[in-house]
Design a protein around this motif. Sequence first.
Motif, short mmCIF file in Angstrom:
data_model
loop_
_atom_site.label_atom_id
_atom_site.label_comp_id
_atom_site.label_asym_id
_atom_site.label_seq_id
_atom_site.Cartn_x
_atom_site.Cartn_y
_atom_site.Cartn_z
N HIS A 9 17.73 1.02 -61.56
CA HIS A 9 18.74 0.24 -60.83
C HIS A 9 18.04 -0.79 -59.95
N THR A 17 18.05 2.23 -54.31
CA THR A 17 17.77 1.39 -55.48
C THR A 17 16.27 1.42 -55.77
N ILE A 55 28.81 -6.36 -62.76
CA ILE A 55 28.96 -4.96 -62.34
C ILE A 55 29.57 -4.94 -60.95
N VAL A 86 31.35 1.68 -59.78
CA VAL A 86 30.80 2.85 -60.47
C VAL A 86 30.99 2.80 -61.99
N LYS A 146 31.54 0.38 -64.28
CA LYS A 146 30.74 -0.57 -65.06
C LYS A 146 29.25 -0.27 -64.92
N ALA A 147 28.85 0.22 -63.74
CA ALA A 147 27.44 0.58 -63.55
C ALA A 147 27.05 1.68 -64.53
N ARG A 148 27.95 2.66 -64.69
CA ARG A 148 27.67 3.76 -65.64
C ARG A 148 27.56 3.25 -67.06
N VAL A 162 22.27 -5.54 -60.43
CA VAL A 162 23.54 -5.77 -59.73
C VAL A 162 23.33 -6.92 -58.75
N SER A 219 27.67 1.74 -54.29
CA SER A 219 28.10 2.86 -55.14
C SER A 219 27.44 2.81 -56.52
N THR A 220 26.93 1.65 -56.90
CA THR A 220 26.34 1.53 -58.24
C THR A 220 24.99 2.24 -58.34
N ALA A 272 25.54 5.84 -59.29
CA ALA A 272 26.17 5.83 -60.62
C ALA A 272 25.12 5.67 -61.71
N VAL A 273 24.21 4.73 -61.51
CA VAL A 273 23.16 4.50 -62.51
C VAL A 273 22.21 5.69 -62.56
#
Length: 236
Positions: A11, A34, A192, A195, A197-199, A210, A223-224, A227-228
């Motif tokens: 990420h 990240t 993105i 969550v 779309k990140a997944r 992102v 939140s991404t 999720a990743v």
Amino acid sequence: MNGSWFASWRHVFKLDPERVISDEALDAICTSGTDAIIVGGSSGVTFENIVDLMSRIRRYEVDCALEVSTLDGAVPGFDGYFIPLVLNTSRAEWITGWQTEGLKEYGTFVPWEETAAQGYIILNAEATAAKLTEAQTELTETDLIAHVRMADRLMRLPVIYLEYSGRFGDMQLVKRARTSAVHAQVFYGGGIDGVDKARQAAEAAHTVVVGNIVYSDLAAALSTVSAVHEVVSSRL
Ligand code: 1GP
């Protein structure tokens, strides 16, 4: 994959030196978990605004790389450097032209161990980078796989960057690109916004980038990260 300095990145936040970000927001981004921050943008990038953003990110431990996209934008002090080569354009200056000009000027100062070329394939016609480089964004799956093989097998580029900047892309196509690459690490970026779309992007690409959402919805951007990482750890 490739044993490089960015091989473990799953990420990444991409920050634009031209855009304003508060100290609080930057603190949240840099301590979000990240894997890295890439500094880069398609327009308005100057030596001064890169130095300014770099020195603020440098207060944190997070890895920080620069995407060098202009001749006067080569700023020392980053952990790593990416040099984009746009593969789906017929304008030679964006494939190797500007890069060669840069090497004429700065070639003896390049930290080669921490420098990597990115084979950019730009897939959103509305993206600033697509307009600037006159990228041929309407690619069939066959076209895309040929570009991936060109980058990965012939040119041996360590990174293939599927760039949909501003719009969420076709994850089936992204997945096909990733499974066609043997050596290269496939980065995906574009649209993105949370969550879900990140997944999906983490399922499709090796590394998820992102960008814009950082500036419009910080909580969604943050939140991404998990999720990743959850998708990646569920694969282990
Ligand atoms: C831009 O790929 C990155 O270069 C991220 O795209 O800004 O749409 O998230 P977004």
